[in-house]
Design an enzyme around this catalytic site. Structure first.
Site, PDB file in Angstrom:
ATOM      1  N   ASN A   7       0.859  -1.182   0.000  1.00  0.00           N
ATOM      2  CA  ASN A   7       0.000   0.000   0.000  1.00  0.00           C
ATOM      3  C   ASN A   7       0.901   1.240   0.000  1.00  0.00           C
ATOM      4  O   ASN A   7       1.673   1.451   0.935  1.00  0.00           O
ATOM      5  CB  ASN A   7      -0.906  -0.024   1.228  1.00  0.00           C
ATOM      6  CG  ASN A   7      -1.925   1.101   1.224  1.00  0.00           C
ATOM      7  OD1 ASN A   7      -1.625   2.222   0.851  1.00  0.00           O
ATOM      8  ND2 ASN A   7      -3.133   0.801   1.660  1.00  0.00           N
ATOM      9  N   HIS A  43      -5.594   3.478  -1.594  1.00  0.00           N
ATOM     10  CA  HIS A  43      -6.881   3.711  -0.928  1.00  0.00           C
ATOM     11  C   HIS A  43      -7.208   5.205  -1.050  1.00  0.00           C
ATOM     12  O   HIS A  43      -6.959   5.982  -0.137  1.00  0.00           O
ATOM     13  CB  HIS A  43      -6.798   3.298   0.536  1.00  0.00           C
ATOM     14  CG  HIS A  43      -8.114   3.297   1.247  1.00  0.00           C
ATOM     15  ND1 HIS A  43      -8.450   2.369   2.214  1.00  0.00           N
ATOM     16  CD2 HIS A  43      -9.192   4.112   1.156  1.00  0.00           C
ATOM     17  CE1 HIS A  43      -9.660   2.620   2.672  1.00  0.00           C
ATOM     18  NE2 HIS A  43     -10.127   3.692   2.039  1.00  0.00           N
ATOM     19  N   ARG A  45      -9.162   8.521  -0.770  1.00  0.00           N
ATOM     20  CA  ARG A  45     -10.264   9.016   0.047  1.00  0.00           C
ATOM     21  C   ARG A  45     -10.787  10.324  -0.545  1.00  0.00           C
ATOM     22  O   ARG A  45     -10.080  10.997  -1.296  1.00  0.00           O
ATOM     23  CB  ARG A  45      -9.812   9.205   1.499  1.00  0.00           C
ATOM     24  CG  ARG A  45      -9.604   7.875   2.223  1.00  0.00           C
ATOM     25  CD  ARG A  45      -9.264   8.080   3.688  1.00  0.00           C
ATOM     26  NE  ARG A  45      -9.391   6.834   4.442  1.00  0.00           N
ATOM     27  CZ  ARG A  45      -8.434   5.941   4.600  1.00  0.00           C
ATOM     28  NH1 ARG A  45      -7.258   6.145   4.037  1.00  0.00           N
ATOM     29  NH2 ARG A  45      -8.627   4.846   5.307  1.00  0.00           N
ATOM     30  N   GLU A  70      -8.717   0.186  -2.869  1.00  0.00           N
ATOM     31  CA  GLU A  70      -9.575   0.090  -1.690  1.00  0.00           C
ATOM     32  C   GLU A  70     -10.384   1.373  -1.534  1.00  0.00           C
ATOM     33  O   GLU A  70      -9.924   2.451  -1.914  1.00  0.00           O
ATOM     34  CB  GLU A  70      -8.737  -0.085  -0.426  1.00  0.00           C
ATOM     35  CG  GLU A  70      -7.879  -1.319  -0.382  1.00  0.00           C
ATOM     36  CD  GLU A  70      -7.077  -1.406   0.906  1.00  0.00           C
ATOM     37  OE1 GLU A  70      -6.587  -2.508   1.205  1.00  0.00           O
ATOM     38  OE2 GLU A  70      -6.926  -0.374   1.605  1.00  0.00           O
ATOM     39  N   THR A 100      -7.936   6.344   9.481  1.00  0.00           N
ATOM     40  CA  THR A 100      -7.602   5.108   8.798  1.00  0.00           C
ATOM     41  C   THR A 100      -8.789   4.164   8.948  1.00  0.00           C
ATOM     42  O   THR A 100      -9.728   4.447   9.698  1.00  0.00           O
ATOM     43  CB  THR A 100      -6.326   4.477   9.389  1.00  0.00           C
ATOM     44  OG1 THR A 100      -5.955   3.328   8.615  1.00  0.00           O
ATOM     45  CG2 THR A 100      -6.524   4.075  10.839  1.00  0.00           C
ATOM     46  N   HIS A 190      -4.062  -4.616   7.846  1.00  0.00           N
ATOM     47  CA  HIS A 190      -4.144  -3.552   8.841  1.00  0.00           C
ATOM     48  C   HIS A 190      -3.228  -3.857  10.022  1.00  0.00           C
ATOM     49  O   HIS A 190      -3.402  -4.849  10.728  1.00  0.00           O
ATOM     50  CB  HIS A 190      -5.566  -3.319   9.364  1.00  0.00           C
ATOM     51  CG  HIS A 190      -5.750  -1.911   9.892  1.00  0.00           C
ATOM     52  ND1 HIS A 190      -6.086  -0.847   9.076  1.00  0.00           N
ATOM     53  CD2 HIS A 190      -5.594  -1.387  11.120  1.00  0.00           C
ATOM     54  CE1 HIS A 190      -6.160   0.265   9.791  1.00  0.00           C
ATOM     55  NE2 HIS A 190      -5.848  -0.035  11.041  1.00  0.00           N
ATOM     56  N   GLY A 213       0.996  -1.271   4.313  1.00  0.00           N
ATOM     57  CA  GLY A 213       1.481   0.035   3.929  1.00  0.00           C
ATOM     58  C   GLY A 213       2.230   0.749   5.034  1.00  0.00           C
ATOM     59  O   GLY A 213       3.437   0.965   4.951  1.00  0.00           O
TER      60      GLY A 213
END
EC number: 2.6.99.2
Length: 237
Positions: A7, A43, A45, A70, A100, A190, A213
């Site tokens: 990531n 990911h 956002r 993601e 997160t 995670h 990540g």
């Protein structure tokens, strides 16, 4: 061997802190692949505080391994994913102000919504994965919405690993076995790091992919990116 998807969000965070294009996201992704990573994860956002939507389109052109996007399946996110057509889309129920990811889907409560989103993405040839907590009922719910995979949210495992790793991993093993029962592919992610990754990989049946990540980029500050990717790959052998 369980695949490592790197990531690169935190690399984008560093770039955005100064403006400009250092470090370059495209080059970072190329380097991670060159160093042995079997996938690249982003990911994006809504506030674009790390990965920007433009980055995703740029990465589409150069990622040669598995590209995993993601995010919360908002209309803008789904439009992006359907235009980019990554190998995998991982659906995460992020609040817009979340620092997160901090929870998995309630696949029972959101059954109808997830069923529609997954069917839509699968029509584009995109493999789908749902981010879930390690509870058998949510794994069963994931099977009912016809996702291809689940990604187990491993924050609880990582938090409790050093105090009692057998107890920490127990619910994840149950969830993994339930996923196998329903024919679901299994990912995890995670707070995984060089301390807790190997034990997870060795004890979680059917683990196909991990997305890492934050810890990996932190380690890269000390060990260098190439060496760090190799260190993580070794934990997965």
């Amino acid at each position: 061997m369980t695949k490592l998807s790197v990531n690169i969000n935190k690399i984008a965070t560093l770039r955005n802190a100064r403006g400009g294009d250092r470090p370059n996201i495209v080059q970072a992704a190329k380097d991670c692949e060159r160093f042995g990573a079997q996938g690249i994860t982003v990911h994006p956002r809504p506030d674009e505080r790390h990965i920007r939507y433009r980055d995703v389109y740029d990465l589409q052109e150069i990622v040669t391994t598995e590209f995993n996007i993601e995010g919360n399946p908002t209309p803008d996110f789904l439009k992006l994913v359907k235009e980019v057509k990554p190998a995998q889309a991982t659906l995460v129920p992020d609040a817009t102000d979340a620092i997160t990811s901090n929870a998995g889907w309630d696949t029972i409560r959101f059954k109808d919504f997830l069923t529609d989103v997954i069917a839509d993405l699968q029509e584009y040839g995109i493999r789908t994965s749902i981010f879930v907590d390690p509870e058998e009922r949510f794994v069963e719910g994931a099977a009912q919405v016809k996702t291809d995979r689940i990604e187990l949210y491993t924050e609880s495992y990582a938090k409790n690993y050093h105090s009692n790793r057998q107890e920490a991993i127990a619910p994840y093993v149950k969830a993994a076995l339930k996923a196998q029962e329903y024919g679901l592919g299994l990912n995890a992610g995670h707070d995984l790091d060089l301390d807790n990754l190997k034990y997870l990989k060795d004890n979680l049946p059917g683990l196909e992919e991990v997305s890492i990540g934050h810890a990996l980029i932190c380690d890269a500050l000390y060990y260098g990116l190439e060496n760090t990717v190799q260190l993580y790959l070794r934990q997965l052998k």
